[in-house]
Design an enzyme around this catalytic site. Structure first.
Site, PDB file in Angstrom:
ATOM      1  N   ASP A 145      27.657  29.465  40.428  1.00 36.82           N
ATOM      2  CA  ASP A 145      27.012  30.421  41.312  1.00 36.82           C
ATOM      3  C   ASP A 145      25.748  30.944  40.645  1.00 36.82           C
ATOM      4  O   ASP A 145      25.566  30.812  39.434  1.00 36.82           O
ATOM      5  CB  ASP A 145      27.955  31.568  41.689  1.00 36.82           C
ATOM      6  CG  ASP A 145      28.803  32.016  40.514  1.00 36.82           C
ATOM      7  OD1 ASP A 145      29.982  32.318  40.728  1.00 36.82           O
ATOM      8  OD2 ASP A 145      28.278  32.071  39.381  1.00 36.82           O
ATOM      9  N   ASP A 195      27.484  40.743  27.714  1.00 37.11           N
ATOM     10  CA  ASP A 195      28.419  40.477  26.620  1.00 37.11           C
ATOM     11  C   ASP A 195      27.825  39.564  25.540  1.00 37.11           C
ATOM     12  O   ASP A 195      27.652  39.978  24.398  1.00 37.11           O
ATOM     13  CB  ASP A 195      29.777  39.968  27.145  1.00 37.11           C
ATOM     14  CG  ASP A 195      29.656  38.873  28.190  1.00 37.11           C
ATOM     15  OD1 ASP A 195      28.534  38.394  28.444  1.00 37.11           O
ATOM     16  OD2 ASP A 195      30.706  38.478  28.746  1.00 37.11           O
ATOM     17  N   ASP A 198      23.367  34.146  40.093  1.00 40.50           N
ATOM     18  CA  ASP A 198      23.214  35.594  40.177  1.00 40.50           C
ATOM     19  C   ASP A 198      21.766  35.964  39.911  1.00 40.50           C
ATOM     20  O   ASP A 198      21.083  35.322  39.102  1.00 40.50           O
ATOM     21  CB  ASP A 198      24.105  36.291  39.139  1.00 40.50           C
ATOM     22  CG  ASP A 198      25.579  36.062  39.412  1.00 40.50           C
ATOM     23  OD1 ASP A 198      25.922  35.758  40.575  1.00 40.50           O
ATOM     24  OD2 ASP A 198      26.386  36.163  38.473  1.00 40.50           O
TER      25      ASP A 198
HETATM   26  P1  ATP Z   1      31.225  31.663  34.486  1.00 46.42           P
HETATM   27  O1  ATP Z   1      30.803  32.136  35.850  1.00 46.42           O
HETATM   28  O2  ATP Z   1      30.787  30.314  34.110  1.00 46.42           O
HETATM   29  O3  ATP Z   1      32.653  31.873  34.250  1.00 46.42           O
HETATM   30  P2  ATP Z   1      29.558  33.821  33.692  1.00 46.42           P
HETATM   31  O4  ATP Z   1      28.897  34.132  32.382  1.00 46.42           O
HETATM   32  O5  ATP Z   1      28.670  33.588  34.848  1.00 46.42           O
HETATM   33  O6  ATP Z   1      30.508  32.602  33.422  1.00 46.42           O
HETATM   34  P3  ATP Z   1      30.623  35.995  35.211  1.00 46.42           P
HETATM   35  O7  ATP Z   1      31.959  36.622  35.136  1.00 46.42           O
HETATM   36  O8  ATP Z   1      30.224  35.303  36.443  1.00 46.42           O
HETATM   37  O9  ATP Z   1      30.554  34.980  33.988  1.00 46.42           O
HETATM   38  O10 ATP Z   1      29.584  37.133  34.806  1.00 46.42           O
HETATM   39  C1  ATP Z   1      28.201  37.043  35.088  1.00 46.42           C
HETATM   40  C2  ATP Z   1      27.414  37.730  33.971  1.00 46.42           C
HETATM   41  O11 ATP Z   1      27.766  39.111  33.894  1.00 46.42           O
HETATM   42  C3  ATP Z   1      27.676  37.184  32.584  1.00 46.42           C
HETATM   43  O12 ATP Z   1      26.876  36.045  32.309  1.00 46.42           O
HETATM   44  C4  ATP Z   1      27.318  38.371  31.702  1.00 46.42           C
HETATM   45  O13 ATP Z   1      25.932  38.477  31.538  1.00 46.42           O
HETATM   46  C5  ATP Z   1      27.798  39.553  32.536  1.00 46.42           C
HETATM   47  N1  ATP Z   1      29.188  39.927  32.211  1.00 46.42           N
HETATM   48  C6  ATP Z   1      30.311  39.440  32.777  1.00 46.42           C
HETATM   49  N2  ATP Z   1      31.408  39.991  32.258  1.00 46.42           N
HETATM   50  C7  ATP Z   1      30.990  40.858  31.317  1.00 46.42           C
HETATM   51  C8  ATP Z   1      31.641  41.762  30.430  1.00 46.42           C
HETATM   52  N3  ATP Z   1      32.975  41.829  30.397  1.00 46.42           N
HETATM   53  N4  ATP Z   1      30.864  42.502  29.615  1.00 46.42           N
HETATM   54  C9  ATP Z   1      29.520  42.434  29.649  1.00 46.42           C
HETATM   55  N5  ATP Z   1      28.865  41.619  30.455  1.00 46.42           N
HETATM   56  C10 ATP Z   1      29.564  40.820  31.296  1.00 46.42           C
HETATM   57 MG    MG Z   2      29.302  33.359  36.935  1.00 43.26          MG
END
Ligand code: ATP
Ligand code: MG
Length: 445
Positions: A67, A146, A69
């Site tokens: 996805d 994170d 963002d």
């Molecule tokens: P994926 O979607 O591949 O599992 P992602 O990094 O996109 O990995 P998401 O849960 O979609 O994970 O989160 C989007 C973004 O939000 C992350 O890339 C990060 O920048 C931020 N984020 C997500 N969870 C946290 C957290 N627990 N603490 C701080 N920032 C976070």
């Molecule tokens: Mg994601």
């Protein structure tokens, strides 16, 4: 924890590095048309607009993002005014969702301050709910994230990548590194430990030593996380095509007991390693199905992950004198119930999970009537697949596998070919009991 008192660690001073278009590999062709539309519209309206987070990271390592963002300086209300197909969601943190059929583009306003995104805890100070949801600059937004790899911004203005935390270099070196002081960041949100392990497994990154070191020490903090959130995290850990790698990383960092305490205990005490072999076989087949584009079910996944707990509980109950059949039913209920306090498996998955387990006991029964009933059970196919997993750890099941393989095509031929133990089965009780008692240890193996 008060998020206002633990803002971004002082040590983090955002320093911008710009990687121009001709020095990185992200091309607009790899970005969803809908995300591009949103980025351009924001930009044309005088706002800053960036692709951010997992999508930028994935594109930089050559993966296709799930996805897209977007981060912007426009407020949610301003975003809403720009798109007819936009709705605002979230109570504490308002986000804009721009909806294009089945694709949703999430647009978030730059935020300052720490939010773990978990919704786990309300932020109170002396009973007062703090409205610390202040918008911030892009620098603020970067350092609250994170991992450095997750804090990169792709600018639609000039197609450059903006890096405030050293994430670009970390991605090039395939390193997961927490932004700020690791222990502080894990204490703010223990789920970050799982995210470290999951993203390292998914991306084939290593976890930077300073980021890895606190994990085994702080693993038990995961008990503070909401069980429903941990369930969602488990689906990402094990149903994204990297289940084996995720499991091995969880083991390595001592996180398994935090998610599946009873299975972890059973695995630790199973010296033959048969239970672990079954779990790994189940996870490997899950990965293979995902790679082949076949559907996977959380019920089967959890039947695999909790099988060690189930076997152990079942054996204990039998050792306490509970009849095998009854012990099985009780073990299934007990394991399901206990599991809810760490990872909350919804009933729509735990019921079929239990059926997969309980059907295992029917496989040695080869009387015609029973065979027909077992074959027509809605969970037969999943339970049979599970039997095949168990066979990978123990030859004891190969006759059953051969029988049910054939029975699916021609039950009568199967009965003729593999008469099995069932002549003795009948409706009589004594022989059945004897046989079950003999078979019980096999289940754990
Ligand atoms: P994926 O979607 O591949 O599992 P992602 O990094 O996109 O990995 P998401 O849960 O979609 O994970 O989160 C989007 C973004 O939000 C992350 O890339 C990060 O920048 C931020 N984020 C997500 N969870 C946290 C957290 N627990 N603490 C701080 N920032 C976070
Ligand atoms: Mg994601």
């Amino acid at each position: 924890m008060h998020t206002h008192s633990t803002p971004v660690p002082d040590a983090v001073t955002a320093q911008l590095r710009i990687i121009p278009r001709d020095q990185h590999i992200i091309s607009r062709r790899q970005i969803s048309q809908n995300a591009l539309r949103v980025l351009y519209r924001l930009h044309e309206s005088g706002h800053e607009a960036y692709l951010v987070g997992g999508a930028v990271r994935d594109l930089l390592v050559g993966l296709v993002p799930k996805d897209f963002d977007i981060a912007t300086d426009a407020t949610p209300e301003q975003v809403k005014a720009l798109f007819r197909n936009c709705r605002l969601i979230g109570r504490r943190f308002r986000l804009a969702h721009v909806v294009f059929g089945r694709e949703i583009i999430e647009v978030a306003t730059f935020r300052a301050n720490v939010d773990d995104g978990s919704g786990d805890r309300e932020v109170h100070d002396g009973g007062r709910l703090l409205r610390d949801n202040v918008y911030g600059t892009i620098e603020d937004d970067a350092v609250r994230r994170d991992f450095t790899a997750n804090a990169l911004y792709y600018a639609i203005a000039d197609f450059s990548v903006r890096d405030y935390t050293g994430g670009y270099e970390d991605v090039q070196n395939r390193v997961m590194r927490l932004i700020g002081d690791p222990e502080t960041r894990y204490r703010e949100d223990p789920v970050r430990m799982l995210r470290a392990v999951r993203l390292a497994a998914k991306l084939d990154f290593t976890i930077e030593p300073g980021t890895a070191e606190p994990i085994p020490r702080l693993a038990s903090l995961l008990s503070e996380a909401a069980p429903a959130r941990l369930f969602e995290e488990c689906l990402k850990l094990f149903l994204s095509g990297h289940a084996v790698a995720s499991f091995e990383q969880l083991e390595r960092y001592g996180l398994l007991p935090a998610l599946f305490p009873e299975s972890a205990a059973a695995l630790a005490s199973n010296r033959s390693g048969a239970l672990r072999a079954i779990v790994l076989a189940g996870l490997a087949s899950t990965d293979a199905r995902i790679a082949a584009g076949d559907p996977v079910s959380p019920a089967f996944l959890f039947a695999t992950l909790l099988w060690p707990a189930f076997c152990r509980t079942w054996m204990k109950l039998q050792a306490d004198g509970v009849h095998a059949v009854e012990a099985q039913r009780r073990a299934a209920d007990r394991v399901t119930l206990h599991q809810l306090s760490t990872v909350a498996l919804p009933r729509r998955f735990s019921l079929p999970m239990q059926e997969i387990w309980l059907l295992q006991a029917r496989f040695p029964l080869r009387q015609r009537k029973r065979v027909t009933r077992t074959l027509s059970h809605p969970r037969f196919r999943a339970a049979f697949d599970f039997l095949v997993l168990r066979q990978t750890a123990s030859d004891a099941h190969s006759a059953d596998v051969a029988f049910w393989e054939e029975a699916q095509h021609d039950p009568d031929n199967a009965i003729a070919l593999y008469p099995g133990e069932d002549e003795a089965d009948g409706e009589a009780d004594a022989p059945r009991k004897r046989r079950r008692r003999r078979r019980a240890p096999v289940a754990a193996g």
